[in-house]
Design an enzyme around this catalytic site. Sequence first.
Site, PDB file in Angstrom:
ATOM      1  N   TYR A  85      -0.233   8.821 -36.970  1.00  0.00           N
ATOM      2  CA  TYR A  85       0.783   8.559 -37.990  1.00  0.00           C
ATOM      3  C   TYR A  85       0.123   8.095 -39.289  1.00  0.00           C
ATOM      4  O   TYR A  85       0.515   8.516 -40.377  1.00  0.00           O
ATOM      5  CB  TYR A  85       1.775   7.496 -37.498  1.00  0.00           C
ATOM      6  N   ASN A 108      12.853  14.726 -37.547  1.00  0.00           N
ATOM      7  CA  ASN A 108      12.452  16.137 -37.617  1.00  0.00           C
ATOM      8  C   ASN A 108      13.470  16.994 -36.849  1.00  0.00           C
ATOM      9  O   ASN A 108      13.597  16.863 -35.639  1.00  0.00           O
ATOM     10  CB  ASN A 108      11.052  16.292 -37.009  1.00  0.00           C
ATOM     11  N   CYS A 116       5.679  17.952 -34.461  1.00  0.00           N
ATOM     12  CA  CYS A 116       5.554  16.497 -34.437  1.00  0.00           C
ATOM     13  C   CYS A 116       4.993  15.998 -33.109  1.00  0.00           C
ATOM     14  O   CYS A 116       4.537  14.858 -33.036  1.00  0.00           O
ATOM     15  CB  CYS A 116       6.889  15.845 -34.776  1.00  0.00           C
ATOM     16  N   HIS A 117       4.979  16.851 -32.072  1.00  0.00           N
ATOM     17  CA  HIS A 117       4.356  16.442 -30.810  1.00  0.00           C
ATOM     18  C   HIS A 117       2.854  16.241 -30.977  1.00  0.00           C
ATOM     19  O   HIS A 117       2.227  15.583 -30.155  1.00  0.00           O
ATOM     20  CB  HIS A 117       4.642  17.467 -29.707  1.00  0.00           C
ATOM     21  N   GLU A 143      -1.085  23.186 -25.061  1.00  0.00           N
ATOM     22  CA  GLU A 143      -1.970  23.601 -26.143  1.00  0.00           C
ATOM     23  C   GLU A 143      -3.437  23.350 -25.783  1.00  0.00           C
ATOM     24  O   GLU A 143      -4.295  24.204 -26.053  1.00  0.00           O
ATOM     25  CB  GLU A 143      -1.596  22.876 -27.440  1.00  0.00           C
TER      26      GLU A 143
END
Length: 151
Positions: A85, A108, A116-117, A143
Amino acid sequence: MGELVLLASVTGITGVFFGQCSGCDGESDTGPAQEHLDAAALQLDEYFAGKRQAFHLPLDVTGTEFQQSVWQQTQLIAFARTAAYGDIARNIGRPGATRAVGSALGANPLPIIIPCHRVIGAGGSLTGFSGGLGSKALLLGHEAGLAPKRQ
């Protein structure tokens, strides 16, 4: 992950919801909004099948200037990478706004598409996600499992 609900306007994708969507009327559309929904569904399918790392969709999101800057910066986080952040706050020129960045990401409307993950706590902890921390961990694991191995 469960079911995702997508919303669109004639301009672009307006929302991604995990499971239920309060305020969704369930009506189908056959015009431009449906074309955006079809494109988003296809690209999300490709993402989950490991065939897509970035989304190329028209977006129609409303937010404050600050939220928009946070969401734009978040879209720059590469597939299988993370940022804290505080990194986002510094990158938008507001180094003291770490908590405000968290609030903007909490608002979001397009999780996964605006990734945002990929934003984590300063110590690497998983914090806050509209789909729940379990979903955030699944997305990051998905991912990581598809990322090219570094030498």
